[in-house]
Design a protein around this motif. Structure first.
Motif, PDB file in Angstrom:
ATOM      1  N   ASP A  62       0.835  -1.202   0.000  1.00 32.38           N
ATOM      2  CA  ASP A  62       0.000   0.000   0.000  1.00 32.38           C
ATOM      3  C   ASP A  62       0.870   1.252   0.000  1.00 32.38           C
ATOM      4  N   VAL A  63       1.969   1.212   0.748  1.00 31.83           N
ATOM      5  CA  VAL A  63       2.888   2.346   0.766  1.00 31.83           C
ATOM      6  C   VAL A  63       3.407   2.637  -0.641  1.00 31.83           C
ATOM      7  N   LEU A  64       3.847   1.593  -1.325  1.00 28.29           N
ATOM      8  CA  LEU A  64       4.437   1.779  -2.646  1.00 28.29           C
ATOM      9  C   LEU A  64       3.417   2.321  -3.645  1.00 28.29           C
ATOM     10  N   PHE A  65       2.192   1.829  -3.584  1.00 26.47           N
ATOM     11  CA  PHE A  65       1.181   2.336  -4.510  1.00 26.47           C
ATOM     12  C   PHE A  65       0.663   3.705  -4.082  1.00 26.47           C
ATOM     13  N   GLY A  66       1.090   4.158  -2.901  1.00 26.11           N
ATOM     14  CA  GLY A  66       0.770   5.511  -2.472  1.00 26.11           C
ATOM     15  C   GLY A  66       1.800   6.529  -2.900  1.00 26.11           C
ATOM     16  N   THR A  67       2.905   6.065  -3.484  1.00 32.80           N
ATOM     17  CA  THR A  67       3.934   6.985  -3.972  1.00 32.80           C
ATOM     18  C   THR A  67       3.605   7.443  -5.389  1.00 32.80           C
ATOM     19  N   GLN A  68       4.199   8.544  -5.777  1.00 30.81           N
ATOM     20  CA  GLN A  68       4.030   9.074  -7.131  1.00 30.81           C
ATOM     21  C   GLN A  68       5.419   9.335  -7.702  1.00 30.81           C
ATOM     22  N   LEU A  69       6.030   8.303  -8.267  1.00 32.05           N
ATOM     23  CA  LEU A  69       7.411   8.437  -8.730  1.00 32.05           C
ATOM     24  C   LEU A  69       7.530   9.441  -9.862  1.00 32.05           C
ATOM     25  N   GLY A  70       8.594  10.251  -9.778  1.00 31.80           N
ATOM     26  CA  GLY A  70       8.839  11.250 -10.806  1.00 31.80           C
ATOM     27  C   GLY A  70       8.581  12.648 -10.267  1.00 31.80           C
ATOM     28  N   GLY A  71       8.747  13.655 -11.123  1.00 33.42           N
ATOM     29  CA  GLY A  71       8.477  15.024 -10.708  1.00 33.42           C
ATOM     30  C   GLY A  71       9.687  15.713 -10.132  1.00 33.42           C
ATOM     31  N   GLY A  72       9.456  16.883  -9.550  1.00 32.97           N
ATOM     32  CA  GLY A  72      10.540  17.690  -9.019  1.00 32.97           C
ATOM     33  C   GLY A  72      10.927  17.280  -7.610  1.00 32.97           C
ATOM     34  N   THR A  73      11.682  18.164  -6.944  1.00 32.48           N
ATOM     35  CA  THR A  73      12.187  17.851  -5.605  1.00 32.48           C
ATOM     36  C   THR A  73      12.214  19.121  -4.760  1.00 32.48           C
ATOM     37  N   ASP A  74      11.632  19.031  -3.552  1.00 30.83           N
ATOM     38  CA  ASP A  74      11.705  20.138  -2.592  1.00 30.83           C
ATOM     39  C   ASP A  74      12.089  19.543  -1.240  1.00 30.83           C
ATOM     40  N   ILE A  75      13.406  19.366  -1.044  1.00 31.11           N
ATOM     41  CA  ILE A  75      13.895  18.742   0.188  1.00 31.11           C
ATOM     42  C   ILE A  75      13.579  19.633   1.389  1.00 31.11           C
ATOM     43  N   ASN A  76      13.718  20.941   1.213  1.00 31.32           N
ATOM     44  CA  ASN A  76      13.476  21.858   2.328  1.00 31.32           C
ATOM     45  C   ASN A  76      12.064  21.707   2.876  1.00 31.32           C
ATOM     46  N   ARG A  77      11.086  21.631   1.994  1.00 35.73           N
ATOM     47  CA  ARG A  77       9.700  21.474   2.446  1.00 35.73           C
ATOM     48  C   ARG A  77       9.508  20.152   3.182  1.00 35.73           C
ATOM     49  N   ALA A  78      10.115  19.087   2.657  1.00 35.47           N
ATOM     50  CA  ALA A  78       9.995  17.790   3.305  1.00 35.47           C
ATOM     51  C   ALA A  78      10.615  17.804   4.699  1.00 35.47           C
ATOM     52  N   LEU A  79      11.800  18.397   4.818  1.00 38.68           N
ATOM     53  CA  LEU A  79      12.460  18.454   6.124  1.00 38.68           C
ATOM     54  C   LEU A  79      11.699  19.346   7.100  1.00 38.68           C
ATOM     55  N   ALA A  80      11.064  20.395   6.590  1.00 35.29           N
ATOM     56  CA  ALA A  80      10.250  21.251   7.452  1.00 35.29           C
ATOM     57  C   ALA A  80       9.108  20.440   8.069  1.00 35.29           C
ATOM     58  N   TYR A  81       8.489  19.587   7.251  1.00 35.35           N
ATOM     59  CA  TYR A  81       7.415  18.741   7.775  1.00 35.35           C
ATOM     60  C   TYR A  81       7.956  17.765   8.817  1.00 35.35           C
ATOM     61  N   CYS A  82       9.065  17.101   8.499  1.00 36.52           N
ATOM     62  CA  CYS A  82       9.644  16.137   9.438  1.00 36.52           C
ATOM     63  C   CYS A  82      10.036  16.824  10.750  1.00 36.52           C
ATOM     64  N   GLN A  83      10.639  17.998  10.644  1.00 35.49           N
ATOM     65  CA  GLN A  83      11.068  18.739  11.835  1.00 35.49           C
ATOM     66  C   GLN A  83       9.877  19.071  12.729  1.00 35.49           C
ATOM     67  N   SER A  84       8.737  19.379  12.117  1.00 35.60           N
ATOM     68  CA  SER A  84       7.547  19.734  12.899  1.00 35.60           C
ATOM     69  C   SER A  84       6.959  18.544  13.639  1.00 35.60           C
ATOM     70  N   ARG A  85       7.347  17.330  13.258  1.00 34.83           N
ATOM     71  CA  ARG A  85       6.801  16.121  13.888  1.00 34.83           C
ATOM     72  C   ARG A  85       7.729  15.560  14.973  1.00 34.83           C
ATOM     73  N   ILE A  86       8.881  16.171  15.180  1.00 30.86           N
ATOM     74  CA  ILE A  86       9.824  15.681  16.187  1.00 30.86           C
ATOM     75  C   ILE A  86       9.401  16.189  17.568  1.00 30.86           C
ATOM     76  N   THR A  87       9.183  15.258  18.491  1.00 32.67           N
ATOM     77  CA  THR A  87       8.784  15.635  19.851  1.00 32.67           C
ATOM     78  C   THR A  87       9.864  15.323  20.883  1.00 32.67           C
ATOM     79  N   ARG A  88      10.750  14.372  20.561  1.00 33.86           N
ATOM     80  CA  ARG A  88      11.833  14.001  21.479  1.00 33.86           C
ATOM     81  C   ARG A  88      13.143  14.000  20.704  1.00 33.86           C
ATOM     82  N   PRO A  89      13.718  15.165  20.469  1.00 33.83           N
ATOM     83  CA  PRO A  89      14.902  15.258  19.592  1.00 33.83           C
ATOM     84  C   PRO A  89      16.039  14.331  19.992  1.00 33.83           C
ATOM     85  N   ALA A  90      16.327  14.223  21.291  1.00 34.23           N
ATOM     86  CA  ALA A  90      17.462  13.416  21.735  1.00 34.23           C
ATOM     87  C   ALA A  90      17.261  11.931  21.458  1.00 34.23           C
ATOM     88  N   GLU A  91      16.010  11.523  21.232  1.00 28.16           N
ATOM     89  CA  GLU A  91      15.718  10.110  20.971  1.00 28.16           C
ATOM     90  C   GLU A  91      15.248   9.888  19.536  1.00 28.16           C
TER      91      GLU A  91
END
Length: 394
Positions: free
Chosen positions: A277-306
């Motif tokens: 299901d994960v794989l069929f949920g991906t959309q291979l191809g297109g551009g890249t915005d690493i900054n936006r992705a990392l911004a999302y990941c950073q917002s989900r971190i609740t215990r940085p040291a762990e």
């Protein structure tokens, strides 16, 4: 060199000519003067259809003037697929299938269920199917899912047990205590920490300070964020990351989040119980915005040291480069471990942005390609906050 008794030099020479003839493809300039027949001629025909030049040879000229072409029809391609599975080992079949898709433009034929049933399933075929996902008719979708599931299950069998064992040990070691019970003592680290207390006359070490493993617990010890670039060059990495994400999600002591991105960001964590299901949920191809992705990941971190954040990308950033680097620096300053993988596959590093890789290395997050077999060791090192096992060639 002495030729052993019973060894026919003439036969050895003919065998060399035969092999060179299969490599060169025949024609007046091949210089072998070797004619093929039977199984050899059939093998040569299968190779000629894929790797030759020009138009298909006229009838009666099989094995001469090798020329490419499978006819472009499903029946002829299906027959060719059957031939190569008959004459070549599985590893070679997979390479030839991949080359046929790339060189002869046969991807569209994979939208036919009969074709999917004839191919040899591997990671690269999965990537091709996922790239065709939007164009796939409903009659093909279930067959495609079955092909993808077979590959995923094979990968899980190969990787899951070792991954769980390696990370379980790392999780236990990362929760060390200073006054362990006897059965919880980590003797290797205890001895290393007390070598200064070695007594030569007794030939022993006095362990003034004990180092022990933390006792196993059902609580979440570490949080792992897999941030995966789903641009076209990262196909195999997306497949492996999905499998590893599912394996990590099955471990109670690890909280796992899987985020895929191009110019948009998609959180697939809720689907980690089924990597298909994960794989069929991906959309291979297109551009890249690493900054936006990392911004999302950073917002989900609740215990940085762990927390361990794993960015899997070729680092060709289409977003804001300086902001991307600031986010990585901020996550590391907060105590999070940050790992950058240029690829998670058996093929090694693809083309990647070397300037961005150097900038990340300067922040203490060296970028390197990682094979699936090495990935558990990389994660174990990140969990224990020790140096990563970076391959020599990066």
């Amino acid at each position: 060199m002495t030729v052993g008794e019973g060894y026919d030099v003439t036969d050895a020479g003919q065998e060399r000519l035969r092999r060179w003839r299969l490599v060169l493809g025949g024609g007046p300039a091949d210089g072998t003067g070797c004619a093929l027949s039977g199984r050899d001629a059939a093998m040569d025909g299968a190779l000629a259809a894929l790797y030759g030049k020009g138009d298909k040879p006229p009838a009666g000229r099989t094995g001469r003037d090798r020329s490419a072409g499978l006819g472009g029809s499903a029946p002829s391609v299906a027959r060719w697929l059957g031939d190569i599975r008959k004459y070549f080992p599985s590893s070679v079949v997979q390479v030839m299938q991949r080359d046929a898709i790339d060189r002869l433009g046969l991807a569209s034929l994979l939208l036919e269920p009969e074709m999917l049933e004839a191919v040899e399933a591997d990671v690269h075929l999965v990537g091709t199917l996922l790239s065709l996902n939007k164009a796939m008719p409903e009659t093909t979708r279930e067959t495609a899912r079955a092909v993808v599931r077979k590959v995923v299950e094979d990968l899980e069998k190969r990787l899951a047990t070792r991954t769980r064992a390696t990370l379980t040990g790392a999780l236990d070691r990362s929760a060390r205590v200073s006054r362990p019970r006897h059965h919880d003592i980590d003797w290797n680290r205890t001895i290393a920490a007390n070598l200064k207390n070695y007594l030569p006359e007794y030939r022993t070490v006095v362990p003034e300070r004990l180092i022990g493993y933390g006792r196993a617990s059902q609580s979440v010890k570490k949080e792992v964020v897999l941030c995966v670039d789903q641009s076209g060059s990262m196909t195999a990495s997306v497949v492996y990351a999905s499998v590893f994400g599912a394996v990590l999600a099955s471990m109670r002591s690890v909280s796992t989040r899987l985020v895929v991105f191009d110019t948009a960001v998609v959180d697939l964590t809720d689907q980690l119980d089924d990597p298909v299901d994960v794989l069929f949920g991906t959309q291979l191809g297109g551009g890249t915005d690493i900054n936006r992705a990392l911004a999302y990941c950073q917002s989900r971190i609740t215990r940085p040291a762990e927390t361990v954040v794993v960015l899997i990308s070729d680092l060709y950033e289409g977003g804001i480069r300086d902001e991307m680097l600031k986010r990585v620096a901020a996550m590391k300053a907060s105590g999070a471990q940050f790992v950058t993988l240029l690829a998670l596959s058996d093929e090694g590093a693809p083309a990647y942005d070397r300037e961005h890789a150097a900038a990340l290395a300067a922040l203490g997050a060296p970028a390197f390609a990682c094979t699936p077999d090495l990935f558990p060791e990389v994660m174990a090192a990140a969990i224990e906050k020790r140096p990563l096992p970076i391959p020599d060639a990066v």
